[in-house]
Design an enzyme around this catalytic site. Structure first.
Site, PDB file in Angstrom:
ATOM      1  N   VAL A   7       6.202  -7.291 -36.547  1.00  0.00           N
ATOM      2  CA  VAL A   7       5.149  -6.701 -37.373  1.00  0.00           C
ATOM      3  C   VAL A   7       5.744  -6.081 -38.633  1.00  0.00           C
ATOM      4  O   VAL A   7       5.291  -6.333 -39.756  1.00  0.00           O
ATOM      5  CB  VAL A   7       4.366  -5.643 -36.554  1.00  0.00           C
ATOM      6  CG1 VAL A   7       3.453  -4.811 -37.436  1.00  0.00           C
ATOM      7  CG2 VAL A   7       3.569  -6.327 -35.452  1.00  0.00           C
ATOM      8  N   GLU A 144      -2.566  -3.918 -37.010  1.00  0.00           N
ATOM      9  CA  GLU A 144      -2.086  -5.237 -37.413  1.00  0.00           C
ATOM     10  C   GLU A 144      -2.750  -6.306 -36.538  1.00  0.00           C
ATOM     11  O   GLU A 144      -2.876  -6.121 -35.344  1.00  0.00           O
ATOM     12  CB  GLU A 144      -0.561  -5.259 -37.193  1.00  0.00           C
ATOM     13  CG  GLU A 144       0.102  -6.537 -37.556  1.00  0.00           C
ATOM     14  CD  GLU A 144      -0.229  -6.932 -38.964  1.00  0.00           C
ATOM     15  OE1 GLU A 144       0.119  -6.166 -39.880  1.00  0.00           O
ATOM     16  OE2 GLU A 144      -0.851  -7.992 -39.165  1.00  0.00           O
ATOM     17  N   LEU A 146      -1.803  -9.776 -36.879  1.00  0.00           N
ATOM     18  CA  LEU A 146      -1.103 -11.056 -37.042  1.00  0.00           C
ATOM     19  C   LEU A 146      -0.781 -11.698 -35.699  1.00  0.00           C
ATOM     20  O   LEU A 146      -0.546 -11.021 -34.703  1.00  0.00           O
ATOM     21  CB  LEU A 146       0.172 -10.885 -37.868  1.00  0.00           C
ATOM     22  CG  LEU A 146       1.294  -9.986 -37.389  1.00  0.00           C
ATOM     23  CD1 LEU A 146       2.163 -10.660 -36.344  1.00  0.00           C
ATOM     24  CD2 LEU A 146       2.142  -9.604 -38.595  1.00  0.00           C
ATOM     25  N   GLU A 148       1.741 -14.639 -33.828  1.00  0.00           N
ATOM     26  CA  GLU A 148       3.018 -15.317 -34.044  1.00  0.00           C
ATOM     27  C   GLU A 148       2.778 -16.771 -34.427  1.00  0.00           C
ATOM     28  O   GLU A 148       1.890 -17.425 -33.900  1.00  0.00           O
ATOM     29  CB  GLU A 148       3.875 -15.233 -32.785  1.00  0.00           C
ATOM     30  CG  GLU A 148       4.372 -13.832 -32.564  1.00  0.00           C
ATOM     31  CD  GLU A 148       5.378 -13.726 -31.427  1.00  0.00           C
ATOM     32  OE1 GLU A 148       5.991 -14.752 -31.071  1.00  0.00           O
ATOM     33  OE2 GLU A 148       5.531 -12.619 -30.905  1.00  0.00           O
ATOM     34  N   LYS A 197      -8.386  -2.435 -32.716  1.00  0.00           N
ATOM     35  CA  LYS A 197      -7.227  -3.229 -32.314  1.00  0.00           C
ATOM     36  C   LYS A 197      -7.297  -3.619 -30.835  1.00  0.00           C
ATOM     37  O   LYS A 197      -7.211  -4.786 -30.462  1.00  0.00           O
ATOM     38  CB  LYS A 197      -5.945  -2.447 -32.601  1.00  0.00           C
ATOM     39  CG  LYS A 197      -4.686  -3.082 -32.081  1.00  0.00           C
ATOM     40  CD  LYS A 197      -4.400  -4.383 -32.802  1.00  0.00           C
ATOM     41  CE  LYS A 197      -3.313  -5.164 -32.116  1.00  0.00           C
ATOM     42  NZ  LYS A 197      -2.981  -6.394 -32.805  1.00  0.00           N
ATOM     43  N   GLY A 246      -5.908 -23.020 -19.765  1.00  0.00           N
ATOM     44  CA  GLY A 246      -4.458 -23.128 -19.619  1.00  0.00           C
ATOM     45  C   GLY A 246      -3.968 -22.347 -18.420  1.00  0.00           C
ATOM     46  O   GLY A 246      -4.743 -22.024 -17.515  1.00  0.00           O
ATOM     47  N   CYS A 253       1.529  -9.229 -26.495  1.00  0.00           N
ATOM     48  CA  CYS A 253       0.401  -8.353 -26.854  1.00  0.00           C
ATOM     49  C   CYS A 253      -0.733  -8.334 -25.837  1.00  0.00           C
ATOM     50  O   CYS A 253      -1.080  -7.278 -25.316  1.00  0.00           O
ATOM     51  CB  CYS A 253      -0.135  -8.768 -28.216  1.00  0.00           C
ATOM     52  SG  CYS A 253       1.123  -8.744 -29.473  1.00  0.00           S
TER      53      CYS A 253
HETATM   54  C1  UGA Z   1      -2.419 -11.970 -30.460  1.00  0.00           C
HETATM   55  C2  UGA Z   1      -3.673 -11.937 -31.344  1.00  0.00           C
HETATM   56  O1  UGA Z   1      -4.174 -13.272 -31.511  1.00  0.00           O
HETATM   57  C3  UGA Z   1      -3.366 -11.331 -32.719  1.00  0.00           C
HETATM   58  O2  UGA Z   1      -4.561 -11.225 -33.487  1.00  0.00           O
HETATM   59  C4  UGA Z   1      -2.780  -9.924 -32.515  1.00  0.00           C
HETATM   60  O3  UGA Z   1      -2.451  -9.302 -33.741  1.00  0.00           O
HETATM   61  C5  UGA Z   1      -1.526 -10.047 -31.658  1.00  0.00           C
HETATM   62  O4  UGA Z   1      -1.869 -10.645 -30.383  1.00  0.00           O
HETATM   63  C6  UGA Z   1      -0.965  -8.668 -31.470  1.00  0.00           C
HETATM   64  O5  UGA Z   1      -1.664  -7.810 -30.908  1.00  0.00           O
HETATM   65  O6  UGA Z   1       0.127  -8.390 -31.966  1.00  0.00           O
HETATM   66  P1  UGA Z   1      -0.325 -13.628 -30.198  1.00  0.00           P
HETATM   67  O7  UGA Z   1       0.097 -12.774 -29.043  1.00  0.00           O
HETATM   68  O8  UGA Z   1       0.699 -14.052 -31.186  1.00  0.00           O
HETATM   69  O9  UGA Z   1      -1.473 -12.863 -31.044  1.00  0.00           O
HETATM   70  O10 UGA Z   1      -0.925 -14.942 -29.558  1.00  0.00           O
HETATM   71  P2  UGA Z   1      -2.334 -15.698 -29.448  1.00  0.00           P
HETATM   72  O11 UGA Z   1      -2.338 -16.863 -30.341  1.00  0.00           O
HETATM   73  O12 UGA Z   1      -3.458 -14.756 -29.565  1.00  0.00           O
HETATM   74  O13 UGA Z   1      -2.258 -16.225 -27.934  1.00  0.00           O
HETATM   75  C7  UGA Z   1      -2.198 -15.320 -26.820  1.00  0.00           C
HETATM   76  C8  UGA Z   1      -2.178 -16.081 -25.527  1.00  0.00           C
HETATM   77  O14 UGA Z   1      -3.440 -16.684 -25.239  1.00  0.00           O
HETATM   78  C9  UGA Z   1      -1.162 -17.227 -25.493  1.00  0.00           C
HETATM   79  O15 UGA Z   1      -0.523 -17.239 -24.237  1.00  0.00           O
HETATM   80  C10 UGA Z   1      -2.014 -18.473 -25.675  1.00  0.00           C
HETATM   81  O16 UGA Z   1      -1.446 -19.640 -25.136  1.00  0.00           O
HETATM   82  C11 UGA Z   1      -3.270 -18.066 -24.933  1.00  0.00           C
HETATM   83  N1  UGA Z   1      -4.464 -18.823 -25.374  1.00  0.00           N
HETATM   84  C12 UGA Z   1      -4.976 -18.637 -26.618  1.00  0.00           C
HETATM   85  C13 UGA Z   1      -5.062 -19.714 -24.486  1.00  0.00           C
HETATM   86  O17 UGA Z   1      -4.604 -19.903 -23.332  1.00  0.00           O
HETATM   87  N2  UGA Z   1      -6.184 -20.396 -24.900  1.00  0.00           N
HETATM   88  C14 UGA Z   1      -6.719 -20.217 -26.131  1.00  0.00           C
HETATM   89  O18 UGA Z   1      -7.759 -20.858 -26.440  1.00  0.00           O
HETATM   90  C15 UGA Z   1      -6.099 -19.323 -27.022  1.00  0.00           C
END
Ligand code: UGA
Length: 419
Positions: A7, A144, A146, A148, A197, A246, A253
C-alpha cells in the site's frame, strides 16, 4: 509515507507522480537500499517505472528513519501492517509504536492519515491521544482500495476517494493531495470512513462466497453454475463481477478483514452472523475441492500423486499470503497425497511443498490434476499432452477455467465447481 509495503509504496510512487515531494520511512534497511536503487521488491505493473522516475526527478526518497521522513511534512500517511492477532482482531502494535515514535517529530497542524485498514474507532482514538498532550496534529482516515495486480491503476483511477475527517481544513488538505485524480470523493467522519473499508471487503467476500454456495447447490440439484451466474448477472442490480466460483477467497485482506469485522461487530454488541457464516462457508470451500480430488481418485488420497496448478491466492500476483491453494495442499498432504505443484509466478521453494517448473512437469505421472489459481495460461493447457503425461485421468478444475468438452475429448474426466 510511513511504510513501504504494498500500500505504502504504490501510494508513494503515485503521489510523487502527481508532483508531490515524498519521503518514505521504512524499517527494513535492505528494502530501503533496494528501493533507493530503483528495485521494487514485488511484481506490480507500472510501479517500477514510477519509482525510477520519482528517484530521478528527486521527488521521492527512502529512509529507515521515520522521524526524518515526517520532519517538514504537511501530510503523513500511515501504511503499516495491521496483521491478524491470535483472537482474530487486527493487531495495532506496529501502528501504535510508530505513532508514538514519530509523535514528537510531527509539524504543527500536520494531517496524519491512516491508509492501512485500522479497526473502527482507531482514528478518533489516536486523535484523542494527541489532543490529551496538547498536540495540534489532525488525524484522518483515508482507506485504500487497491487490489494486487492492478494496484497502480487503482491509485491513478480509483473508483472513489474516501476521506474521514473531523474538520474542513483536514478535508481540504487531503483533497489537494489528490488533485489531478478524477474520482468521486466521499467525505465523512473517521468512523464511517473506517467502516467503508471493512464493509467493502466484507461485501466482496460475501459475493464470492454466495457464488460458491450457489455453485455447490447447483451441483447438488444438477444445474450448471456458469449458466446460472450468467443468467443472474444480466440483471443490472446483480452484475457479473466478483462472482467467479473457486476454492474460496484468500489473500492478505479478505480473510483478515472479514474476521476483524466480526470481532468489531461482537464488541459493539451486534453479532454479524451473516459475515460469520461467510467465513465458515469459505473455509468449507477449501474442503469442497479436496473432497472432489479424493473422490476423483477412488476415495483414498493416501499415496496418490496429485498435480496442483496454482499456488498464489489469485492470478496476477506472486503473493502466497492466505492462499486457498496452500490450504488445499495442506489438506491433501494431511491425507497422505504426494503433491507436486506449479505456479507461473512462484520460482522459489515453498516450505513443505514440492514445486516444479512447468505445468507438464507437475502432471507427469499424476493420478489427478487440480487447478487452484485462475492463471490464464492454465486455460490454454494442451489437454492431450496433459493426458499423455498423467498416469490417471482425473481433472478437478477448482476455478472453472477449462472447457469441459475439450478436457473430455482428450480422454480425461472433468470435474469443475458447480458445473
Ligand atoms: C482486495 C480488494 O479487492 C481490494 O479492493 C482491497 O483494497 C484489498 O483487498 C485490500 O483490502 O487491501 P486483493 O486481496 O488484492 O484485493 O484481491 P481480490 O482481487 O479482491 O481477490 C480476493 C480473493 O477473492 C482472491 O482469493 C480471489 O481469487 C477471490 N475471488 C475474487 C474469487 O474467488 N472469485 C471472484 O469472483 C473474485
Amino acid at each position: 509515507m510511513i511504510g513501504a509495503g504494498y500500500v505504502g509504496l504504490v501510494q508513494a510512487v503515485g503521489l510523487a507522480s502527481l508532483g508531490h515531494q515524498v519521503v518514505v520511512g521504512e524499517a527494513d534497511a535492505d528494502r530501503v537500499r533496494k528501493l533507493s536503487s530503483g528495485h521494487v521488491p514485488f511484481e506490480e505493473p507500472g510501479v517500477s517505472d514510477l519509482l525510477e522516475r520519482g528517484l530521478r526527478d528527486g521527488c521521492l526518497r527512502f529512509t529507515t528513519d521515520n522521524r526524518e521522513a515526517v520532519s517538514g511534512a504537511e501530510v503523513v500517511f500511515i501504511a503499516l501492517p495491521t496483521p491478524e492477532a491470535d483472537d482474530g482482531r487486527a493487531d495495532l502494535s506496529i501502528v501504535d509504536a510508530v505513532v508514538a515514535e514519530i509523535g514528537s517529530s510531527l509539524e504543527p497542524e500536520v494531517v496524519l492519515v491512516f491508509k492501512s485498514t485500522v479497526p473502527v474507532g482507531t482514528t478518533d482514538r489516536v486523535q484523542q491521544e494527541f489532543d490529551a498532550v496538547g498536540a495540534t496534529v489532525r488525524v484522518a482516515s483515508n482507506p485504500e482500495f487497491l487490489a494486487e495486480g492492478t494496484a497502480l491503476d487503482d491509485f491513478l483511477n480509483p473508483s472513489r476517494i474516501v476521506i474521514g475527517a473531523r474538520s474542513m481544513a483536514t478535508v481540504e488538505m487531503l483533497t489537494s493531495v489528490y488533485e489531478g485524480i478524477e474520482a468521486p470523493h466521499v467525505v465523512t467522519d473517521p468512523v464511517s470512513a473506517e467502516m467503508v473499508k471493512y464493509s467493502s471487503n466484507a461485501y466482496l467476500a460475501t459475493r464470492v462466497t454466495f457464488a460458491n454456495a450457489i455453485a455447490n447447490l447447483c451441483e447438488a440439484v444438477g444445474a450448471d453454475v456458469e449458466d446460472v451466474l450468467l443468467g443472474m448477472g444480466h440483471d443490472g442490480r446483480i452484475g457479473h463481477h466478483f462472482m467467479r466460483p473457486g476454492p474460496g477467497f484468500g489473500g492478505s485482506c479478505f480473510p483478515k478483514d472479514t474476521k476483524a469485522l466480526t470481532m468489531i461487530a461482537r464488541a459493539a454488541g451486534y453479532p454479524f452472523s451473516l459475515l460469520e457464516g461467510v467465513i465458515e462457508v469459505n473455509q468449507a470451500q477449501h474442503r469442497v475441492v479436496v473432497d472432489k480430488v479424493r473422490s476423483a481418485v477412488g476415495g483414498v488420497l493416501q499415496g496418490k500423486r496429485v498435480a496442483v496448478l496454482g499456488l498464489t491466492y489469485k492470478a496476477g500476483t506472486a503473493d502466497l499470503r492466505g492462499s486457498p491453494s496452500l490450504e488445499v495442499i495442506r489438506l491433501l498432504q494431511e491425507e497422505g497425497a504426494d503433491v507436486a505443484a506449479f505456479d507461473p509466478a512462484v520460482a522459489e521453494a515453498v516450505p513443505g511443498i514440492t514445486t516444479v517448473f512447468t505445468a507438464l512437469d507437475a502432471v507427469r505421472d499424476a493420478d489427478v490434476m487440480v487447478i487452484t489459481t485462475d492463471w490464464d495460461e492454465f486455460r490454454h493447457l494442451d489437454m492431450r499432452a496433459v493426458r499423455a503425461a498423467m498416469s490417471g485421468t482425473a481433472v478437478v478444475d477448482g476455478r472453472n477455467l477449462l472447457e469441459p468438452a475439450t478436457v473430455r475429448a482428450a480422454g480425461l474426466h472433468y470435474q469443475g465447481i458447480g458445473r
